[in-house]
Design a protein around this motif. Structure first.
Motif, PDB file in Angstrom:
ATOM      1  N   MET A  68       0.853  -1.179   0.000  1.00 22.14           N
ATOM      2  CA  MET A  68       0.000   0.000   0.000  1.00 22.14           C
ATOM      3  C   MET A  68       0.896   1.238   0.000  1.00 22.14           C
ATOM      4  N   SER A  69       0.584   2.189  -0.846  1.00 18.37           N
ATOM      5  CA  SER A  69       1.419   3.379  -0.966  1.00 18.37           C
ATOM      6  C   SER A  69       1.062   4.410   0.104  1.00 18.37           C
ATOM      7  N   ALA A  70       1.921   5.395   0.232  1.00 19.84           N
ATOM      8  CA  ALA A  70       1.681   6.476   1.186  1.00 19.84           C
ATOM      9  C   ALA A  70       0.389   7.221   0.834  1.00 19.84           C
ATOM     10  N   LEU A  71       0.109   7.366  -0.462  1.00 19.87           N
ATOM     11  CA  LEU A  71      -1.132   8.036  -0.860  1.00 19.87           C
ATOM     12  C   LEU A  71      -2.351   7.203  -0.504  1.00 19.87           C
ATOM     13  N   ASP A  72      -2.247   5.892  -0.611  1.00 26.16           N
ATOM     14  CA  ASP A  72      -3.354   5.030  -0.199  1.00 26.16           C
ATOM     15  C   ASP A  72      -3.601   5.154   1.303  1.00 26.16           C
ATOM     16  N   ASP A  73      -2.525   5.188   2.078  1.00 24.29           N
ATOM     17  CA  ASP A  73      -2.649   5.376   3.527  1.00 24.29           C
ATOM     18  C   ASP A  73      -3.288   6.725   3.843  1.00 24.29           C
ATOM     19  N   LEU A  74      -2.844   7.766   3.145  1.00 23.62           N
ATOM     20  CA  LEU A  74      -3.391   9.099   3.345  1.00 23.62           C
ATOM     21  C   LEU A  74      -4.877   9.125   3.000  1.00 23.62           C
ATOM     22  N   LYS A  75      -5.239   8.492   1.899  1.00 24.33           N
ATOM     23  CA  LYS A  75      -6.652   8.456   1.503  1.00 24.33           C
ATOM     24  C   LYS A  75      -7.487   7.738   2.560  1.00 24.33           C
ATOM     25  N   ARG A  76      -6.986   6.628   3.094  1.00 24.69           N
ATOM     26  CA  ARG A  76      -7.707   5.894   4.135  1.00 24.69           C
ATOM     27  C   ARG A  76      -7.901   6.767   5.377  1.00 24.69           C
ATOM     28  N   ASP A  77      -6.853   7.457   5.803  1.00 27.09           N
ATOM     29  CA  ASP A  77      -6.944   8.334   6.972  1.00 27.09           C
ATOM     30  C   ASP A  77      -7.910   9.488   6.727  1.00 27.09           C
ATOM     31  N   LEU A  78      -7.837  10.065   5.537  1.00 23.47           N
ATOM     32  CA  LEU A  78      -8.727  11.172   5.210  1.00 23.47           C
ATOM     33  C   LEU A  78     -10.179  10.722   5.141  1.00 23.47           C
ATOM     34  N   THR A  79     -10.424   9.522   4.657  1.00 25.96           N
ATOM     35  CA  THR A  79     -11.785   9.004   4.595  1.00 25.96           C
ATOM     36  C   THR A  79     -12.374   8.905   5.999  1.00 25.96           C
ATOM     37  N   LYS A  80     -11.582   8.426   6.939  1.00 27.61           N
ATOM     38  CA  LYS A  80     -12.054   8.315   8.325  1.00 27.61           C
ATOM     39  C   LYS A  80     -12.333   9.692   8.912  1.00 27.61           C
ATOM     40  N   LEU A  81     -11.391  10.628   8.755  1.00 28.40           N
ATOM     41  CA  LEU A  81     -11.584  11.991   9.268  1.00 28.40           C
ATOM     42  C   LEU A  81     -12.797  12.644   8.624  1.00 28.40           C
ATOM     43  N   ARG A  82     -12.966  12.426   7.317  1.00 27.85           N
ATOM     44  CA  ARG A  82     -14.083  13.002   6.582  1.00 27.85           C
ATOM     45  C   ARG A  82     -15.403  12.487   7.126  1.00 27.85           C
ATOM     46  N   ASP A  83     -15.498  11.197   7.350  1.00 31.10           N
ATOM     47  CA  ASP A  83     -16.734  10.611   7.870  1.00 31.10           C
ATOM     48  C   ASP A  83     -17.080  11.168   9.254  1.00 31.10           C
ATOM     49  N   GLU A  84     -16.073  11.293  10.110  1.00 34.44           N
ATOM     50  CA  GLU A  84     -16.290  11.844  11.448  1.00 34.44           C
ATOM     51  C   GLU A  84     -16.731  13.310  11.381  1.00 34.44           C
ATOM     52  N   ALA A  85     -16.046  14.084  10.545  1.00 37.35           N
ATOM     53  CA  ALA A  85     -16.381  15.508  10.421  1.00 37.35           C
ATOM     54  C   ALA A  85     -17.761  15.690   9.812  1.00 37.35           C
ATOM     55  N   LYS A  86     -18.129  14.839   8.876  1.00 37.13           N
ATOM     56  CA  LYS A  86     -19.424  14.948   8.208  1.00 37.13           C
ATOM     57  C   LYS A  86     -20.565  14.848   9.217  1.00 37.13           C
ATOM     58  N   VAL A  87     -20.460  13.936  10.147  1.00 39.81           N
ATOM     59  CA  VAL A  87     -21.488  13.774  11.172  1.00 39.81           C
ATOM     60  C   VAL A  87     -21.573  15.033  12.034  1.00 39.81           C
ATOM     61  N   GLN A  88     -20.421  15.542  12.432  1.00 41.44           N
ATOM     62  CA  GLN A  88     -20.408  16.721  13.288  1.00 41.44           C
ATOM     63  C   GLN A  88     -20.912  17.957  12.554  1.00 41.44           C
ATOM     64  N   VAL A  89     -20.566  18.102  11.287  1.00 39.59           N
ATOM     65  CA  VAL A  89     -21.012  19.261  10.510  1.00 39.59           C
ATOM     66  C   VAL A  89     -22.529  19.231  10.348  1.00 39.59           C
ATOM     67  N   HIS A  90     -23.068  18.042  10.180  1.00 39.07           N
ATOM     68  CA  HIS A  90     -24.521  17.911  10.030  1.00 39.07           C
ATOM     69  C   HIS A  90     -25.245  18.530  11.232  1.00 39.07           C
ATOM     70  N   LEU A  91     -24.633  18.435  12.385  1.00 42.93           N
ATOM     71  CA  LEU A  91     -25.225  18.976  13.600  1.00 42.93           C
ATOM     72  C   LEU A  91     -24.734  20.385  13.917  1.00 42.93           C
ATOM     73  N   GLY A  92     -23.852  20.923  13.102  1.00 37.72           N
ATOM     74  CA  GLY A  92     -23.173  22.178  13.413  1.00 37.72           C
ATOM     75  C   GLY A  92     -23.829  23.427  12.854  1.00 37.72           C
ATOM     76  N   THR A  93     -23.021  24.469  12.800  1.00 38.06           N
ATOM     77  CA  THR A  93     -23.464  25.792  12.396  1.00 38.06           C
ATOM     78  C   THR A  93     -23.388  25.981  10.885  1.00 38.06           C
ATOM     79  N   MET A  94     -23.997  27.047  10.404  1.00 36.19           N
ATOM     80  CA  MET A  94     -23.938  27.376   8.977  1.00 36.19           C
ATOM     81  C   MET A  94     -22.498  27.648   8.543  1.00 36.19           C
ATOM     82  N   GLU A  95     -21.709  28.277   9.399  1.00 32.74           N
ATOM     83  CA  GLU A  95     -20.309  28.564   9.059  1.00 32.74           C
ATOM     84  C   GLU A  95     -19.547  27.255   8.833  1.00 32.74           C
TER      85      GLU A  95
END
Length: 78
Positions: A1-28
């Protein structure tokens, strides 16, 4: 697995977590989410091209790091 694949996997996890929080967050936060999502779509589209050369790989690494910081910032803000 390449460094970019690892980065994509990490970003996918962070994105999923942030998406849930943003759904409950402010307009900003929702506006920042939309901005980051545009960059995410670009990143995902370009990941397959990283084998084309070192310049593209470096640019994707930079974009991935920018995405990581943005998702972490969103999580902390909410």
């Amino acid at each position: 697995m390449s460094a970019l694949d690892d980065l994509k996997r990490d970003l996918t996890k962070l994105r999923d977590e942030a998406k849930v929080q943003v759904h409950l967050g402010t307009m900003e936060a929702k506006q920042e989410w939309e901005d980051v999502e545009t960059k995410w779509k670009h990143f995902v589209t370009q990941v397959g091209l990283h084998r084309s050369g070192a310049d593209i790989t470096a640019a994707l690494q930079n974009l991935g790091n920018e995405l990581r910081h943005a998702y972490q910032r969103l999580k902390k803000a909410l």
